[in-house]
Structure formats: structure tokens, C-alpha cells
Design a protein around this motif. Structure first.
Motif, PDB file in Angstrom:
ATOM      1  N   GLY A   1       0.902  -1.263   0.037  1.00 16.70           N
ATOM      2  CA  GLY A   1       0.034   0.019   0.098  1.00 16.70           C
ATOM      3  C   GLY A   1       0.768   1.392  -0.056  1.00 16.70           C
ATOM      4  N   ARG A   2       2.153   1.362   0.340  1.00 19.97           N
ATOM      5  CA  ARG A   2       2.776   2.590   0.485  1.00 19.97           C
ATOM      6  C   ARG A   2       3.876   2.277  -0.405  1.00 19.97           C
ATOM      7  NH1 ARG A   2       3.214   4.204   7.199  1.00 19.97           N
ATOM      8  NH2 ARG A   2       0.932   3.464   7.634  1.00 19.97           N
ATOM      9  N   ASN A   3       4.282   1.534  -0.875  1.00 12.22           N
ATOM     10  CA  ASN A   3       5.526   1.366  -2.147  1.00 12.22           C
ATOM     11  C   ASN A   3       4.770   1.957  -3.389  1.00 12.22           C
ATOM     12  OD1 ASN A   3       8.017   0.861  -0.694  1.00 12.22           O
ATOM     13  ND2 ASN A   3       6.931  -1.050  -0.259  1.00 12.22           N
ATOM     14  N   THR A   4       5.538   2.378  -4.100  1.00 13.08           N
ATOM     15  CA  THR A   4       5.321   2.338  -5.825  1.00 13.08           C
ATOM     16  C   THR A   4       5.974   1.138  -6.496  1.00 13.08           C
ATOM     17  OG1 THR A   4       5.133   4.699  -5.409  1.00 13.08           O
ATOM     18  CG2 THR A   4       5.352   4.108  -7.805  1.00 13.08           C
ATOM     19  N   PHE A   5       5.045   0.417  -7.359  1.00 16.57           N
ATOM     20  CA  PHE A   5       5.761  -0.511  -8.019  1.00 16.57           C
ATOM     21  C   PHE A   5       5.728  -0.099  -9.673  1.00 16.57           C
ATOM     22  CE2 PHE A   5       3.953  -2.346  -4.202  1.00 16.57           C
ATOM     23  CZ  PHE A   5       5.053  -3.282  -4.049  1.00 16.57           C
ATOM     24  N   ASP A   6       6.824  -0.311 -10.070  1.00 19.77           N
ATOM     25  CA  ASP A   6       7.411   0.052 -11.508  1.00 19.77           C
ATOM     26  C   ASP A   6       7.233  -1.315 -12.206  1.00 19.77           C
ATOM     27  OD1 ASP A   6       8.412   0.958 -13.773  1.00 19.77           O
ATOM     28  OD2 ASP A   6      10.079   1.992 -12.713  1.00 19.77           O
ATOM     29  N   VAL A   7       6.266  -1.373 -13.157  1.00 21.32           N
ATOM     30  CA  VAL A   7       6.147  -2.551 -13.947  1.00 21.32           C
ATOM     31  C   VAL A   7       6.165  -2.196 -15.427  1.00 21.32           C
ATOM     32  CG1 VAL A   7       4.238  -4.385 -14.479  1.00 21.32           C
ATOM     33  CG2 VAL A   7       4.221  -3.371 -12.187  1.00 21.32           C
TER      34      VAL A   7
ATOM     35  N   GLU B   1      -8.409  -1.648  -9.215  1.00 23.06           N
ATOM     36  CA  GLU B   1      -9.634  -1.241  -8.570  1.00 23.06           C
ATOM     37  C   GLU B   1      -9.299  -0.253  -7.198  1.00 23.06           C
ATOM     38  OE1 GLU B   1     -10.425  -5.218  -5.581  1.00 23.06           O
ATOM     39  OE2 GLU B   1     -11.663  -5.024  -7.489  1.00 23.06           O
ATOM     40  N   GLY B   2      -8.061  -0.588  -6.683  1.00 24.34           N
ATOM     41  CA  GLY B   2      -7.773   0.340  -5.668  1.00 24.34           C
ATOM     42  C   GLY B   2      -6.731   1.271  -5.682  1.00 24.34           C
ATOM     43  N   LEU B   3      -6.287   1.595  -7.054  1.00 26.63           N
ATOM     44  CA  LEU B   3      -5.136   2.556  -6.992  1.00 26.63           C
ATOM     45  C   LEU B   3      -5.620   3.977  -7.061  1.00 26.63           C
ATOM     46  CD1 LEU B   3      -3.523   1.442 -10.533  1.00 26.63           C
ATOM     47  CD2 LEU B   3      -2.902   1.111  -8.281  1.00 26.63           C
ATOM     48  N   VAL B   4      -4.533   4.719  -6.045  1.00 27.49           N
ATOM     49  CA  VAL B   4      -4.556   5.955  -5.646  1.00 27.49           C
ATOM     50  C   VAL B   4      -3.917   6.740  -6.849  1.00 27.49           C
ATOM     51  CG1 VAL B   4      -4.054   7.945  -4.139  1.00 27.49           C
ATOM     52  CG2 VAL B   4      -5.013   5.463  -3.180  1.00 27.49           C
TER      53      VAL B   4
ATOM     54  N   ARG C   1      -1.399   0.439  -4.255  1.00 26.64           N
ATOM     55  CA  ARG C   1      -2.170   1.829  -4.146  1.00 26.64           C
ATOM     56  C   ARG C   1      -1.357   2.773  -5.131  1.00 26.64           C
ATOM     57  NH1 ARG C   1      -5.317  -0.795  -2.592  1.00 26.64           N
ATOM     58  NH2 ARG C   1      -6.765  -0.985  -0.855  1.00 26.64           N
ATOM     59  N   ARG C   2       0.034   2.437  -5.500  1.00 29.28           N
ATOM     60  CA  ARG C   2       0.668   3.226  -6.438  1.00 29.28           C
ATOM     61  C   ARG C   2       1.286   2.493  -7.345  1.00 29.28           C
ATOM     62  NH1 ARG C   2       0.320   4.852  -1.332  1.00 29.28           N
ATOM     63  NH2 ARG C   2      -0.163   7.306  -0.931  1.00 29.28           N
ATOM     64  N   LEU C   3       1.343   2.722  -8.438  1.00 29.55           N
ATOM     65  CA  LEU C   3       1.607   2.102  -9.713  1.00 29.55           C
ATOM     66  C   LEU C   3       2.099   2.777 -11.122  1.00 29.55           C
ATOM     67  CD1 LEU C   3       1.855  -0.944 -11.211  1.00 29.55           C
ATOM     68  CD2 LEU C   3      -0.407  -0.540 -12.119  1.00 29.55           C
ATOM     69  N   LYS C   4       3.431   2.463 -11.479  1.00 28.78           N
ATOM     70  CA  LYS C   4       4.021   3.056 -12.659  1.00 28.78           C
ATOM     71  C   LYS C   4       4.011   1.811 -13.838  1.00 28.78           C
ATOM     72  CE  LYS C   4       8.139   5.171 -13.997  1.00 28.78           C
ATOM     73  NZ  LYS C   4       9.572   5.855 -13.540  1.00 28.78           N
TER      74      LYS C   4
ATOM     75  N   GLY D   1     -11.277   8.136  -9.228  1.00 28.48           N
ATOM     76  CA  GLY D   1     -10.935   9.089  -8.315  1.00 28.48           C
ATOM     77  C   GLY D   1      -9.337   8.760  -8.285  1.00 28.48           C
ATOM     78  N   THR D   2      -8.930   7.846  -9.185  1.00 26.79           N
ATOM     79  CA  THR D   2      -7.467   7.753  -9.220  1.00 26.79           C
ATOM     80  C   THR D   2      -6.756   8.825 -10.022  1.00 26.79           C
ATOM     81  OG1 THR D   2      -7.741   5.148  -9.212  1.00 26.79           O
ATOM     82  CG2 THR D   2      -5.632   6.295 -10.083  1.00 26.79           C
ATOM     83  N   ASP D   3      -5.589   9.299  -9.312  1.00 23.89           N
ATOM     84  CA  ASP D   3      -4.931  10.309 -10.111  1.00 23.89           C
ATOM     85  C   ASP D   3      -4.022   9.709 -11.124  1.00 23.89           C
ATOM     86  OD1 ASP D   3      -3.387  12.722 -10.751  1.00 23.89           O
ATOM     87  OD2 ASP D   3      -1.996  12.472  -8.875  1.00 23.89           O
ATOM     88  N   VAL D   4      -4.352   9.643 -12.227  1.00 30.12           N
ATOM     89  CA  VAL D   4      -3.964   9.307 -13.476  1.00 30.12           C
ATOM     90  C   VAL D   4      -2.997  10.362 -14.295  1.00 30.12           C
ATOM     91  CG1 VAL D   4      -4.118   8.149 -15.999  1.00 30.12           C
ATOM     92  CG2 VAL D   4      -5.631   7.738 -14.041  1.00 30.12           C
ATOM     93  N   THR D   5      -1.578   9.871 -14.574  1.00 33.94           N
ATOM     94  CA  THR D   5      -0.980  10.803 -15.236  1.00 33.94           C
ATOM     95  C   THR D   5      -0.063  10.027 -16.387  1.00 33.94           C
ATOM     96  OG1 THR D   5       0.895  10.425 -13.839  1.00 33.94           O
ATOM     97  CG2 THR D   5      -0.259  12.315 -13.400  1.00 33.94           C
ATOM     98  N   VAL D   6      -0.205  10.757 -17.576  1.00 36.20           N
ATOM     99  CA  VAL D   6       0.307  10.034 -18.797  1.00 36.20           C
ATOM    100  C   VAL D   6       1.420  10.977 -19.373  1.00 36.20           C
ATOM    101  CG1 VAL D   6      -0.305   9.275 -21.138  1.00 36.20           C
ATOM    102  CG2 VAL D   6      -1.895   9.000 -19.165  1.00 36.20           C
ATOM    103  N   ASP D   7       2.548  10.240 -19.784  1.00 37.65           N
ATOM    104  CA  ASP D   7       3.647  10.811 -20.373  1.00 37.65           C
ATOM    105  C   ASP D   7       3.621  10.108 -21.791  1.00 37.65           C
ATOM    106  OD1 ASP D   7       5.797  11.620 -21.626  1.00 37.65           O
ATOM    107  OD2 ASP D   7       7.155  11.246 -20.114  1.00 37.65           O
ATOM    108  N   ASP D   8       3.058  10.720 -22.708  1.00 42.67           N
ATOM    109  CA  ASP D   8       3.106   9.889 -24.208  1.00 42.67           C
ATOM    110  C   ASP D   8       3.777  10.981 -25.181  1.00 42.67           C
ATOM    111  OD1 ASP D   8       1.351  12.329 -24.690  1.00 42.67           O
ATOM    112  OD2 ASP D   8      -0.574  11.029 -24.681  1.00 42.67           O
ATOM    113  N   ASN D   9       4.393  11.876 -24.775  1.00 45.08           N
ATOM    114  CA  ASN D   9       5.402  12.678 -25.585  1.00 45.08           C
ATOM    115  C   ASN D   9       4.593  13.306 -26.708  1.00 45.08           C
ATOM    116  OD1 ASN D   9       7.792  13.630 -26.350  1.00 45.08           O
ATOM    117  ND2 ASN D   9       7.849  12.022 -28.056  1.00 45.08           N
ATOM    118  N   TYR D  10       3.147  13.319 -26.512  1.00 45.19           N
ATOM    119  CA  TYR D  10       2.422  14.052 -27.648  1.00 45.19           C
ATOM    120  C   TYR D  10       2.838  13.347 -29.094  1.00 45.19           C
ATOM    121  CZ  TYR D  10      -0.183  17.599 -30.257  1.00 45.19           C
ATOM    122  OH  TYR D  10      -1.309  18.268 -30.972  1.00 45.19           O
TER     123      TYR D  10
END
Length: 277
Positions: free
Chosen positions: A109-115, A180-183, A139-142, A221-230
Motif C-alpha cells: 500500500g505504501r510502495n510504488t511498483f514500477d512494472v 480497482e484500489g489505485l490511488v 495503491r501506487r503503480l507506474k 478517483g485515481t490520479d492518472v498521469t500520462v507521458d505520451d510525448n504528444y
């Protein structure tokens, strides 16, 4: 001569005996227990799920040297101190069922996982090793979507196309549990800039098999950020697949990949495909 009894305030008295009573960890408030779990299990940097932690292998020693890592004990990264920095100290998970459940909530729940999505075997191993119960704790996914140059092949007429990305519907249960539970969700997409842009639609089309599922099932409610370089074709695919609010951002990973070929304007923060109509 008989010895006189030890006074009560002496080291051998009753007060000292009470000091040796075993301390019950579960008597602590949950807030303090969580602080202990966090000290043991929470990493400052994202946990890279595809990384191999056998640091004494020659290839990993070369990687550590390239990263200018500090060999704290002068033992060629073979000391316990270095190993402790690389691995969460997970022995506490086996203390008891209650402690294990509480610690797992903190670990996931407190770590960020980079997949990374480009390695299907590693990605599937992440799903199978973690399991659906623990995926629900994340809760935090990359997510990172890219393809190595030696795997980037666009089939010609009559040839079978290589699969760059595994469709998310093939692992519906695991993906649903994870989303389903991502922040926080950060999605970095590294389009194959070394390949001709006319071939990009094939790559983007396969990535959409993941994008569409993620965009549909991620919570509003998930804070979604996207880097697609336009990037050509890619930004429009993102707009199609993410009907819920998201933000376009620049990331360190994207900056290091695109170098001077970044296309995104400074003011792009949301959908852009409709702006071109």
C-alpha cells in the motif's frame, strides 16, 4: 557465611525481573506497528519489478558501476549493508498471520511498483508472484510501455506480426484486482522513435489492448498521469482509451528516452485529439 537477600532496587531484585518480561509487539497500537512495518518495508524509490537483485553477478556489477553506486564496504557490493538497501526486509511477514496481513498492507500500500509491459514473461511473473489478494493492496503503480530495438519488427505482407504487448483481457482478473484500489497511476509510453513513424500504428494498436482496459477499469478517483510525448498516433489513442480525467505530464524517464525529440507543448495537460479537428 550466608548471603543477604538482594534489595528490591538491585539488579537482581523484583524490578529487574519485571524488566525481562517478554514484550508483546501486538500490544502496541496499530499506528506504531505500521511505523515499524514502514521502517522495514517501504522503499524511497519505486520498486522495479523486473529487476534482478543478484548483485554479485558480473552483469549486475557492471550495471552498478555504470550507475556509479557506492561500494560501502569495499567488498564489490557483496556486503549485507548493500543487500539490505536493495531488498525490503520481509522476514517480519512470517511472524504471525496477523502481523503478516498488517505488514502486507504497508508493503503493497505504501510502495510504488514500477512494472514494464514490454517483457511478457516478467510481467506475468509479477501477476503470479504477487497474487490477486496482494494486487488489491497496491495503491501506487507506474506502468512503462516500450519495445527494445531488437524486438521491434513490423511484419510484411503474409508474415505473422510479433506481439509487442499482451492484451489485458487475457489476464482480466489480475488487471481488475490491480486497478480497482489505485490511488496513483503513472503511465509512461516510449514509442519506438528509431523506427519509421509509418510503422507506429501497429505498435500503438497493440498497446491499445492494454490502454483500453486500463482506461475503462481504473477508478475515477485515481490520479492518472500520462507521458505520451504528444507522439503521432499515440496521443489520440490515449484520448480514446481514457474517458476519465487524466493529466499529461513530462517524466524523468520520458525525458531521458526522448532526448531532444520531445514533441509535447508545455501547455498540454489533457486530451488533445479533439483540438485538431
Amino acid at each position: 557465611m550466608a548471603e543477604s537477600p538482594a534489595p528490591k532496587d538491585s539488579p537482581s531484585g523484583k524490578d529487574h525481573a519485571s524488566d525481562t518480561t517478554p514484550f508483546r509487539f501486538l500490544d502496541l497500537p496499530l499506528e506504531l506497528r505500521n511505523a515499524v512495518y514502514a521502517h522495514l518495508l517501504v522503499q524511497e524509490a519505486p520498486i522495479v519489478c523486473s529487476r534482478v537483485w543478484f548483485t554479485t553477478a558480473a552483469r549486475h556489477l557492471r550495471r552498478l558501476a555504470k550507475e556509479k553506486a557506492v561500494d560501502c564496504c569495499g567488498r564489490n557490493f557483496g556486503c549485507a549493508h548493500w543487500d539490505a538497501r536493495l531488498r525490503p526486509r520481509t522476514g517480519i511477514l512470517r511472524a504471525s498471520r496477523q502481523v503478516g496481513d498488517e505488514a502486507l498492507d504497508v508493503l503493497y500500500g505504501r510502495n510504488t511498483f514500477d512494472v514494464a509491459l514490454e517483457s511478457r514473461s516478467v510481467f506475468l511473473r509479477f501477476f503470479t508472484a504477487v497474487g490477486e489478494d496482494n494486487l488489491r493492496r497496491v495503491r501506487r503503480l507506474k506502468l512503462g510501455a516500450s519495445t527494445h530495438y531488437y524486438s521491434y519488427y513490423i511484419a510484411g505482407p503474409g508474415e505473422k506480426q510479433w506481439q509487442f504487448f499482451r492484451p489485458a483481457v487475457a489476464d482480466r482478473g489480475a488487471w481488475t484486482a490491480l486497478l480497482e484500489g489505485l490511488v496513483e497511476l503513472e503511465f509512461v509510453m516510449l514509442v519506438p522513435i528509431w523506427g519509421h513513424h509509418r510503422c507506429w500504428p501497429v505498435w500503438v494498436e497493440q498497446l491499445e489492448t492494454v490502454l483500453s482496459f486500463v482506461g475503462e477499469h481504473v477508478d475515477a478517483g485515481t490520479d492518472v498521469t500520462v507521458d505520451d510525448n504528444y507522439s503521432m498516433f499515440l496521443c489520440e489513442a490515449v484520448d480514446r482509451c481514457f474517458p476519465k480525467p487524466f493529466r499529461r505530464v513530462k517524466t524523468q524517464q520520458g525525458d531521458s528516452y526522448y532526448y531532444k525529440t520531445r514533441f509535447d507543448p508545455e501547455n498540454i495537460t489533457g486530451p488533445v485529439a479533439s483540438d485538431e479537428g
